[in-house]
Motif scaffolding. Sequence first.
Motif, PDB file in Angstrom:
ATOM      1  N   ARG A  27       0.857  -1.182   0.000  1.00  0.00           N
ATOM      2  CA  ARG A  27       0.000   0.000   0.000  1.00  0.00           C
ATOM      3  C   ARG A  27       0.891   1.229   0.000  1.00  0.00           C
ATOM      4  O   ARG A  27       1.737   1.379   0.876  1.00  0.00           O
ATOM      5  CB  ARG A  27      -0.878   0.047   1.244  1.00  0.00           C
ATOM      6  CG  ARG A  27      -1.939  -0.980   1.269  1.00  0.00           C
ATOM      7  CD  ARG A  27      -2.838  -0.738   2.466  1.00  0.00           C
ATOM      8  NE  ARG A  27      -3.465  -1.988   2.835  1.00  0.00           N
ATOM      9  CZ  ARG A  27      -3.770  -2.340   4.064  1.00  0.00           C
ATOM     10  NH1 ARG A  27      -3.509  -1.541   5.057  1.00  0.00           N
ATOM     11  NH2 ARG A  27      -4.343  -3.486   4.299  1.00  0.00           N
ATOM     12  N   SER A  29       0.605   5.406  -0.155  1.00  0.00           N
ATOM     13  CA  SER A  29      -0.295   6.548  -0.088  1.00  0.00           C
ATOM     14  C   SER A  29       0.513   7.808   0.135  1.00  0.00           C
ATOM     15  O   SER A  29       1.682   7.748   0.537  1.00  0.00           O
ATOM     16  CB  SER A  29      -1.321   6.354   1.035  1.00  0.00           C
ATOM     17  OG  SER A  29      -0.649   6.174   2.268  1.00  0.00           O
ATOM     18  N   GLU A  49       4.703  10.731   1.952  1.00  0.00           N
ATOM     19  CA  GLU A  49       4.407   9.430   1.340  1.00  0.00           C
ATOM     20  C   GLU A  49       4.616   8.342   2.376  1.00  0.00           C
ATOM     21  O   GLU A  49       5.532   8.407   3.194  1.00  0.00           O
ATOM     22  CB  GLU A  49       5.341   9.157   0.161  1.00  0.00           C
ATOM     23  CG  GLU A  49       5.129  10.073  -1.006  1.00  0.00           C
ATOM     24  CD  GLU A  49       6.056   9.749  -2.163  1.00  0.00           C
ATOM     25  OE1 GLU A  49       6.385   8.559  -2.341  1.00  0.00           O
ATOM     26  OE2 GLU A  49       6.448  10.681  -2.864  1.00  0.00           O
TER      27      GLU A  49
END
Length: 170
Positions: A27, A29, A49
């Motif tokens: 993941r 993001s 990030e």
Amino acid sequence: FLRDHNLSADPALSRDPFNPNPFFQRRQSGLSIGGPIHRDRIFFFAAFERLDQRSVVSTVLLTPDFVPLSGIYPSPTYSNQFSERIDFQANERHYLFVRYSHEGTFSYAPSNPRTYPSAWPRQTGWADQSLLGWTWEPQPRFTNDLRFSYFFVSVAQHLSKRGIAHHAWG
């Protein structure tokens, strides 16, 4: 951004008979923001990030007495990155900026797939960078640029089995 074992190729492009469908999930993001602080003079930009990666590693121990201890073990990796920058226009001929970036990481993975998880190193690290810049134009066809940078890296590797920690700074 999301990626998991259903969308990934097999490690080393071959199937492990002990773990035919290895778990993997990544993941990523982040967010960014920027804009003027003072119209036509001071601007800022910041970004963050995050990476969360969870996977598994198969260990197949070949020593007959230890084969029952073979297994599938988690191997996580985490990372945070942050960066910000401020630009300042003192006048038509002088521009200044300052930037700071940071990255922090953690991972737990085997250095050799034939080892027990108790011998896997846990690795933590961070990196910091600062940068200062000054650009001035004494004449329309002549530009000067001065930059100063500071960079620091630290990595620590902890070997659980022996209780030893190795550090590197730079």
